[in-house]
Motif scaffolding. Structure first.
Motif, mmCIF file in Angstrom:
data_model
loop_
_atom_site.group_PDB
_atom_site.id
_atom_site.type_symbol
_atom_site.label_atom_id
_atom_site.label_comp_id
_atom_site.label_asym_id
_atom_site.label_seq_id
_atom_site.Cartn_x
_atom_site.Cartn_y
_atom_site.Cartn_z
ATOM 1 N N LYS A 13 18.129 14.524 -3.855
ATOM 2 C CA LYS A 13 17.980 15.973 -4.041
ATOM 3 C C LYS A 13 19.191 16.569 -4.756
ATOM 4 N N THR A 14 20.377 16.008 -4.543
ATOM 5 C CA THR A 14 21.587 16.551 -5.183
ATOM 6 C C THR A 14 21.579 16.350 -6.696
ATOM 7 N N HIS A 15 20.726 15.430 -7.176
ATOM 8 C CA HIS A 15 20.654 15.167 -8.622
ATOM 9 C C HIS A 15 19.545 15.967 -9.305
ATOM 10 N N LEU A 16 18.773 16.706 -8.510
ATOM 11 C CA LEU A 16 17.632 17.440 -9.052
ATOM 12 C C LEU A 16 17.885 18.939 -8.974
ATOM 13 N N LEU A 17 16.931 19.730 -9.453
ATOM 14 C CA LEU A 17 17.085 21.178 -9.475
ATOM 15 C C LEU A 17 16.995 21.754 -8.063
ATOM 16 N N PRO A 18 17.648 22.891 -7.822
ATOM 17 C CA PRO A 18 17.521 23.556 -6.518
ATOM 18 C C PRO A 18 16.046 23.885 -6.232
ATOM 19 N N GLY A 19 15.653 23.681 -4.988
ATOM 20 C CA GLY A 19 14.258 23.938 -4.605
ATOM 21 C C GLY A 19 13.366 22.722 -4.694
ATOM 22 N N THR A 20 13.917 21.629 -5.209
ATOM 23 C CA THR A 20 13.147 20.390 -5.322
ATOM 24 C C THR A 20 12.837 19.828 -3.939
ATOM 25 N N SER A 21 11.637 19.252 -3.783
ATOM 26 C CA SER A 21 11.272 18.561 -2.545
ATOM 27 C C SER A 21 11.315 17.055 -2.786
ATOM 28 N N THR A 22 11.963 16.327 -1.860
ATOM 29 C CA THR A 22 12.005 14.865 -1.975
ATOM 30 C C THR A 22 11.351 14.195 -0.767
ATOM 31 N N ASN A 23 10.442 14.897 -0.145
ATOM 32 C CA ASN A 23 9.793 14.347 1.055
ATOM 33 C C ASN A 23 8.757 13.273 0.736
ATOM 34 N N ASN A 24 8.238 13.245 -0.487
ATOM 35 C CA ASN A 24 7.116 12.421 -0.969
ATOM 36 C C ASN A 24 5.791 13.113 -0.625
ATOM 37 N N PRO A 25 5.164 13.745 -1.621
ATOM 38 C CA PRO A 25 5.509 13.733 -3.048
ATOM 39 C C PRO A 25 6.909 14.289 -3.347
ATOM 40 N N ILE A 26 7.518 13.686 -4.379
ATOM 41 C CA ILE A 26 8.811 14.143 -4.881
ATOM 42 C C ILE A 26 8.517 15.128 -6.004
ATOM 43 N N ASP A 27 8.736 16.423 -5.719
ATOM 44 C CA ASP A 27 8.373 17.486 -6.665
ATOM 45 C C ASP A 27 9.620 17.934 -7.409
ATOM 46 N N ILE A 28 9.715 17.552 -8.690
ATOM 47 C CA ILE A 28 10.894 17.907 -9.486
ATOM 48 C C ILE A 28 10.754 19.305 -10.102
ATOM 49 N N LEU A 29 9.680 19.995 -9.780
ATOM 50 C CA LEU A 29 9.396 21.371 -10.203
ATOM 51 C C LEU A 29 8.919 21.448 -11.654
ATOM 52 N N GLY A 30 8.226 22.538 -11.942
ATOM 53 C CA GLY A 30 7.695 22.741 -13.285
ATOM 54 C C GLY A 30 8.775 22.870 -14.329
ATOM 55 N N THR A 31 9.965 23.248 -13.900
ATOM 56 C CA THR A 31 11.092 23.375 -14.838
ATOM 57 C C THR A 31 11.938 22.107 -14.891
ATOM 58 N N ARG A 78 0.811 -1.223 0.000
ATOM 59 C CA ARG A 78 0.000 0.000 0.000
ATOM 60 C C ARG A 78 0.844 1.272 0.000
ATOM 61 N N ASN A 79 2.165 1.175 -0.168
ATOM 62 C CA ASN A 79 3.036 2.348 -0.101
ATOM 63 C C ASN A 79 3.289 2.921 -1.498
ATOM 64 N N ILE A 80 2.886 4.178 -1.682
ATOM 65 C CA ILE A 80 2.975 4.822 -2.998
ATOM 66 C C ILE A 80 3.914 6.022 -2.925
ATOM 67 N N ALA A 81 4.804 6.117 -3.908
ATOM 68 C CA ALA A 81 5.596 7.331 -4.100
ATOM 69 C C ALA A 81 4.954 8.144 -5.216
ATOM 70 N N ILE A 82 4.927 9.448 -5.043
ATOM 71 C CA ILE A 82 4.351 10.340 -6.054
ATOM 72 C C ILE A 82 5.480 11.210 -6.608
ATOM 73 N N VAL A 83 5.724 11.096 -7.901
ATOM 74 C CA VAL A 83 6.712 11.928 -8.590
ATOM 75 C C VAL A 83 5.943 12.915 -9.452
ATOM 76 N N THR A 84 6.194 14.209 -9.269
ATOM 77 C CA THR A 84 5.360 15.219 -9.926
ATOM 78 C C THR A 84 6.184 16.435 -10.315
ATOM 79 N N HIS A 85 5.668 17.203 -11.256
ATOM 80 C CA HIS A 85 6.249 18.525 -11.511
ATOM 81 C C HIS A 85 5.209 19.611 -11.241
#
Length: 687
Positions: free
Chosen positions: A341-359, A302-309
């Motif tokens: 987080k070090t592989h993503l853009l600055p300001g990205t959240s990896t708390n889950n949801p993992i927000d890779i940002l609109g850019t 039942r554990n879901i990760a959400i990856v979003t922009h």
């Protein structure tokens, strides 16, 4: 009866085919031609010499022997046509588009039965009448559009209604769902939904057959058959979702027990689907979404990760999943999340949801998915939200998603919401063989339903602690139909191994007083006679003295229809409810829930079909909204749910061997420190 001529005919005649594709016969001819039917195709139309490039015959007597006939002519002409085809032309399969039979009038029903008789006597199959046809990889014998993409591993759909069947296909095609077969049953004059499931079950090949079945059912003619073949298919690896419509009509308005008032046809269907392991849906869109979920890898937890922009849709999805009982585990403070987080853009959240940002770029999407697949050990599935803000095209991102869905071991759920701005890209993604959930809440509801639907249940009866011969002697010794005397209820429960509180029923004050002194105060006194005791003030609680008891005894005996008074010790505990009602064709529906007044106010009950096994009874208990009360809410002691389940199982055994029981209430069952005990019960029999 379903035969090979219906599934894979070598020749087909369309009776009523035409050049007008706005008519059923004309459009069916077009579908057969465009679908690449490889056999001989004939058309009957006395007004045409040629139909869509095919020779048109004047009468069915003129055609060569033929495997299958599609009938698209007025109802009054069908019987004679069918006779010629079945008796002279060797036709072994019929699909009847024609309406105006049993669904319309008594006379139409009589004509329908005559046609079925002719077809059955000829050893032939019949789909319909009043249907849109049959679609599979061998022939497209439908008169409707659109025709979905066909795939051996696509969905098998069986529908009672042609229109509903068509609209489910519309929703499914938009999501990217593919089909292996579509069965529009119509009136089901010879072949019903249950018959198609039986055929699919008996002939199931796990290597070559579709493992996804979607059902739209208007009438369950044979619940046992439906249960047998749906559960069998699921055990063989299939996944099945179904809508059962027409369950709001309740035959319980005149019922005299709480169970009788609640145990309506809808709960019978709920119980049947639970036992079979069928996911129940309530709308066309929900059924299509469930089918799309089934096409993906199976979710193991039942554990879901959400990856979003986009933050908003991710929050909506998180709320919907959590509400349904899914988990969105926090990754905050996780060293691996910090590494991501070090592989993503600055300001990205990896708390889950993992927000890779609109850019965020496609490469960031790929990295986030890889971490969820391989590095986070508490993730079972990945939801990916990726649309277009209208600034860039997202082909590359959808290419990444395509690759990851093919290679990852965990299911990935694509939520591509830009169905207008990025229609070309979304369509490009779907054409690669994928589905798209444009609405995140619809996906969440489907995932939670799939998770909560139990596996098919065993029908093995658990007879330990149950005295079946004694049950039968008690029932056989009761001379009349109706509600049985409390002493017989006590006897039946003892035979079934259901503990019941010590009690005395009498109309004599001296006997009542002596019993109360023997068991000790406080006691409970209840009127015997009126059906609903509480409604007439027929229950007196916490009686602490002989004087108080005599006052209540005199009052209770004055209630209209009172025949006696029942006295029991005053016990404390959590009030539970169990009951049963016989439902035509389904058998006994067993209900459980919170007891006392709560069962009447909240109607929070779970249903199962007798007989039940402990696993199924536990599933019923745990599906209740009030289950947290059973676990021990706000510092209160919980209940022994296994003992409650065992009592439900034993109740179901009683019903199996005492089929004369038509309604039964145990309200309440009291969960005390010493165990669960039946405090008040009523049983109505019909001899």
């Amino acid at each position: 009866m379903i035969n090979q001529e219906l599934i894979h005919p070598k020749s087909i005649v369309v009776v009523g085919g035409s050049n007008t594709t706005s008519k059923p016969g004309g459009n069916c001819v077009r579908n057969l031609i465009n679908g690449g039917f490889a056999g001989d195709l004939y058309v009957i139309n006395p007004k045409e010499t040629e139909v869509q490039g095919l020779k048109s015959y004047n009468h069915v007597s003129e055609i060569p022997p033929t495997n299958m006939a599609i009938i698209a002519i007025p109802a009054h002409s069908c019987l004679e046509t069918v006779k010629v085809l079945a008796q002279e032309k060797g036709v072994k399969a019929f699909i009847m588009f024609t309406a105006g039979f049993g669904e319309e009038s008594k006379e139409g029903g009589m004509l329908e039965r005559e046609i079925v008789k002719v077809i059955t006597e000829a050893g032939a199959s019949l789909i319909g009448p009043n249907c849109i046809g049959l679609l599979n990889r061998y022939h497209h014998s439908l008169f409707t559009l659109p025709i979905p993409d066909m795939d051996p591993m696509g969905v098998d759909m069986i529908s009672s209604s042609g229109g509903t069947c068509l609209f489910i296909m519309e929703s499914s095609i938009r999501m990217g769902l593919r089909f292996n077969s579509v069965w529009s049953i119509g009136n089901g004059a010879q072949i019903t939904v249950e018959d198609v499931l039986e055929y699919m079950d008996i002939h199931f090949d796990p290597e070559t057959d579709s493992k996804i079945k979607l059902l739209y059912i208007e009438s369950i003619n044979d619940p046992d058959k439906l249960l047998e073949h749906t559960s069998s298919l699921i055990r063989k690896g299939c996944r099945i979702a179904a809508i059962k419509s027409g369950t709001s009509e309740s035959g319980s308005r005149a019922a005299s027990s709480h169970t009788g008032a609640m145990a309506n046809p809808d709960l019978a269907v709920e119980a049947l689907f639970r036992k079979a392991g069928v996911v129940r849906c309530f709308s066309r869109e929900e059924l299509a979404t469930m089918g799309a979920v089934f096409t993906l890898k199976e979710l193991k937890g039942r554990n879901i990760a959400i990856v979003t922009h986009a933050g908003g849709p991710a929050v909506i999805l998180t709320d919907a999943l959590a509400k349904g009982g899914m988990e969105i585990p926090s990754l905050s403070g996780n060293p691996i999340a910090e590494e991501l987080k070090t592989h993503l853009l600055p300001g990205t959240s990896t708390n889950n949801p993992i927000d890779i940002l609109g850019t965020g770029e496609p490469k960031h999407l790929a990295i986030a998915i890889d971490y969820c697949e391989s590095k986070f050990d508490n993730i079972d599935g990945i939801a990916v939200i990726f649309g277009s803000p209208g600034l860039t095209r997202v082909y590359e991102a959808y290419d990444v998603l395509d690759q990851k869905m093919r290679t990852c071991s965990k299911p990935i759920y694509p939520i591509l919401p830009s169905v207008s701005t990025a229609w070309d890209e979304t369509n490009f993604f779907i054409k690669k063989g994928h589905v798209n959930f444009s609405d995140e809440v619809g996906l969440a509801n489907a995932l939670t339903k799939e998770l909560k639907t139990p596996r098919p249940m065993t029908n093995n009866m658990e007879l330990k602690g149950v005295d079946i011969p004694l049950m039968r002697r008690i029932i056989d010794g009761i001379p009349e139909s109706g509600y049985i005397a409390p002493k017989h209820v006590q006897e039946l429960f003892r035979a079934a191994g259901i503990p019941m509180v010590e009690e005395l029923v009498s109309s004599e004050w001296k006997e009542i007083k002596a019993f109360a002194v023997q068991i000790g105060f406080p006691v409970v006194a209840k009127v015997v006679g009126p059906i609903h005791k509480s409604d007439v003030g027929g229950v007196a609680l916490n009686i602490r003295s002989e004087k108080h008891l005599q006052i209540e005894f005199d009052r209770l005996m004055q209630i209209p229809d009172a025949t006696a008074v029942m006295v029991q010790p005053m016990l404390k505990g959590i009030e539970l409810f169990a009951g049963a009602k016989y439902e035509e064709r389904f058998g006994h529906i067993v209900l459980c829930g919170l007891g006392g007044i709560f069962v009447e106010i909240f109607h929070d009950v779970a249903s199962g079909l007798a007989p039940l096994a402990t696993e199924e009874a536990l599933s019923m208990i745990r599906s209740l909204r009030g289950y947290k009360v059973f676990q021990g809410a706000r510092g209160q002691n919980g209940i022994d749910e296994y003992q409650f389940a065992k009592m439900i199982v034993r109740l179901s055994v009683l019903l199996r061997f005492a089929t004369e029981i038509k309604e039964l209430d145990i309200n309440p069952l009291l969960a005390t420190d010493q165990g669960i005990i039946a405090v008040d019960a009523r049983i109505r029999i019909s001899k």
